[in-house]
Design a protein around this motif. Structure first.
Motif, PDB file in Angstrom:
ATOM      1  N   VAL A 148     -13.485 -17.078  33.897  1.00 43.52           N
ATOM      2  CA  VAL A 148     -14.851 -16.633  34.151  1.00 43.52           C
ATOM      3  C   VAL A 148     -15.591 -17.632  35.035  1.00 43.52           C
ATOM      4  O   VAL A 148     -16.324 -17.259  35.960  1.00 43.52           O
ATOM      5  CB  VAL A 148     -15.613 -16.420  32.827  1.00 43.52           C
ATOM      6  N   THR A 149     -15.385 -18.918  34.760  1.00 47.52           N
ATOM      7  CA  THR A 149     -16.061 -19.955  35.545  1.00 47.52           C
ATOM      8  C   THR A 149     -15.621 -19.922  37.002  1.00 47.52           C
ATOM      9  O   THR A 149     -16.454 -19.978  37.921  1.00 47.52           O
ATOM     10  CB  THR A 149     -15.777 -21.341  34.944  1.00 47.52           C
ATOM     11  N   VAL A 150     -14.309 -19.818  37.231  1.00 48.40           N
ATOM     12  CA  VAL A 150     -13.790 -19.808  38.595  1.00 48.40           C
ATOM     13  C   VAL A 150     -14.324 -18.603  39.363  1.00 48.40           C
ATOM     14  O   VAL A 150     -14.814 -18.728  40.497  1.00 48.40           O
ATOM     15  CB  VAL A 150     -12.247 -19.807  38.583  1.00 48.40           C
ATOM     16  N   TRP A 151     -14.258 -17.424  38.754  1.00 50.73           N
ATOM     17  CA  TRP A 151     -14.731 -16.226  39.447  1.00 50.73           C
ATOM     18  C   TRP A 151     -16.242 -16.235  39.622  1.00 50.73           C
ATOM     19  O   TRP A 151     -16.769 -15.727  40.615  1.00 50.73           O
ATOM     20  CB  TRP A 151     -14.277 -14.973  38.713  1.00 50.73           C
ATOM     21  N   GLY A 152     -16.954 -16.828  38.656  1.00 50.50           N
ATOM     22  CA  GLY A 152     -18.400 -16.953  38.807  1.00 50.50           C
ATOM     23  C   GLY A 152     -18.777 -17.850  39.971  1.00 50.50           C
ATOM     24  O   GLY A 152     -19.689 -17.544  40.746  1.00 50.50           O
ATOM     25  N   LEU A 153     -18.056 -18.968  40.111  1.00 50.57           N
ATOM     26  CA  LEU A 153     -18.321 -19.873  41.229  1.00 50.57           C
ATOM     27  C   LEU A 153     -17.956 -19.220  42.556  1.00 50.57           C
ATOM     28  O   LEU A 153     -18.662 -19.393  43.558  1.00 50.57           O
ATOM     29  CB  LEU A 153     -17.531 -21.174  41.039  1.00 50.57           C
ATOM     30  N   ARG A 154     -16.858 -18.484  42.578  1.00 56.22           N
ATOM     31  CA  ARG A 154     -16.489 -17.777  43.809  1.00 56.22           C
ATOM     32  C   ARG A 154     -17.572 -16.790  44.219  1.00 56.22           C
ATOM     33  O   ARG A 154     -17.958 -16.714  45.393  1.00 56.22           O
ATOM     34  CB  ARG A 154     -15.165 -17.033  43.606  1.00 56.22           C
ATOM     35  N   ALA A 155     -18.046 -16.017  43.250  1.00 53.29           N
ATOM     36  CA  ALA A 155     -19.105 -15.050  43.544  1.00 53.29           C
ATOM     37  C   ALA A 155     -20.369 -15.758  44.016  1.00 53.29           C
ATOM     38  O   ALA A 155     -21.049 -15.296  44.947  1.00 53.29           O
ATOM     39  CB  ALA A 155     -19.400 -14.209  42.302  1.00 53.29           C
ATOM     40  N   GLY A 156     -20.682 -16.903  43.392  1.00 54.51           N
ATOM     41  CA  GLY A 156     -21.870 -17.649  43.800  1.00 54.51           C
ATOM     42  C   GLY A 156     -21.777 -18.152  45.227  1.00 54.51           C
ATOM     43  O   GLY A 156     -22.746 -18.068  45.989  1.00 54.51           O
ATOM     44  N   VAL A 157     -20.611 -18.690  45.588  1.00 57.85           N
ATOM     45  CA  VAL A 157     -20.414 -19.176  46.955  1.00 57.85           C
ATOM     46  C   VAL A 157     -20.540 -18.031  47.955  1.00 57.85           C
ATOM     47  O   VAL A 157     -21.204 -18.160  48.996  1.00 57.85           O
ATOM     48  CB  VAL A 157     -19.034 -19.863  47.084  1.00 57.85           C
TER      49      VAL A 157
END
Length: 270
Positions: A22-31
């Motif tokens: 969840v953290t990795v995909w959340g950061l990807r979406a944020g970027v």
């Protein structure tokens, strides 16, 4: 009185099991969202939309192409070329690697010739392929296949040649046949090299097909790029690149799923 083994119930929550994902995909979406917002805000006041387009302009162009059927027509042509080229090149490269790499003499004889052919820029082959195969779909498929072939072959061959000789000798001592060695030792142990080759080859399959369309075609996403650039339509160029990127991501996801199934025998990382 006898007691069975003590069992400890698992108390891990869904978040504990999936927090990294969840953290990795959340950061990807944020970027991605941050980059798109910055792009949209800068396009116009700071950057000339004629040269850099904007997310809004790209969405408008995609909407137009979806509505009038342009995107479906040209995307389907390119998708066929990419999928067929990737499949043909990957299959030929993997099969040749498994046949040639285990035999040291044959490998030493063919290695310099294969490396010389690999070093040829694939874009230089496009005019020759046009002479041989015309400007139809076959030319783009073969250009994509050639681009994929060498990457899959070289990575798979490296994996085959790195197989532990001790494992092969152990299977032979237990009475294993060549087929047993190939299927139970060489294939699983070299799977990492094969999957690496497939991953690396994905963008080259797109490049081969699109180059063929840029050189000579009146259909496909490469043709859309050429046509849009000739009309200084940067929205159209970026829209086509977005479609190509999305398809590359889908192919990469499929290879990841294949890798997850193929590598189930490997121990989990700590």
């Amino acid at each position: 009185m006898t007691t069975g083994p003590l069992r400890i119930a698992s108390t891990t929550t869904w978040w504990q099991r999936n927090h990294r994902w969840v953290t990795v995909w959340g950061l990807r979406a944020g970027v991605l969202i941050t980059a798109l917002i910055a792009w949209q805000l800068l396009s116009g006041p700071v950057l000339d939309p004629l040269f850099v387009s904007s997310p809004g302009g790209i969405l408008d162009r995609l909407g137009e192409w979806i509505t009038d059927g342009t995107l479906a027509e040209h995307a389907w042509t390119t998708i066929k070329e990419i999928v067929l080229g990737f499949a043909v090149g990957a299959l030929a490269g993997a099969l040749l690697a498994y046949l040639v790499a285990p035999i040291r003499t044959i490998w030493q004889v063919l290695d310099p010739f294969l490396m010389a052919l690999y070093s040829i820029p694939k874009v230089a082959l496009a005019p020759l392929f046009i002479v041989w195969f015309g400007i139809g779909v076959q030319m783009k498929v073969l250009l994509a296949a050639v681009s994929v072939f060498f990457l899959v072959f070289l990575n798979t061959a490296a994996g085959v040649r790195d197989v532990d000789r001790g494992l092969i000798d152990a299977v032979r001592l237990m009475g294993g046949t060549r087929r047993d060695i190939a299927l139970k030792v060489t294939l699983p142990a070299s799977m990492t090299g094969l999957l690496t080759g497939l991953h690396v080859a994905i963008p080259y399959a797109l490049i081969g097909a699109v180059i063929g369309e840029l050189v000579a075609s009146n259909r496909g996403l490469g043709y859309l790029i050429s046509d849009a650039s000739a009309r200084f339509d940067t929205d159209g160029v970026f829209a086509t690149l977005v479609v190509l990127s999305a398809f590359a991501a889908l192919l990469n996801l499929l290879v990841n799923l294949l890798g997850a199934r193929a590598n189930r025998w490997k121990p989990l990382d700590d």
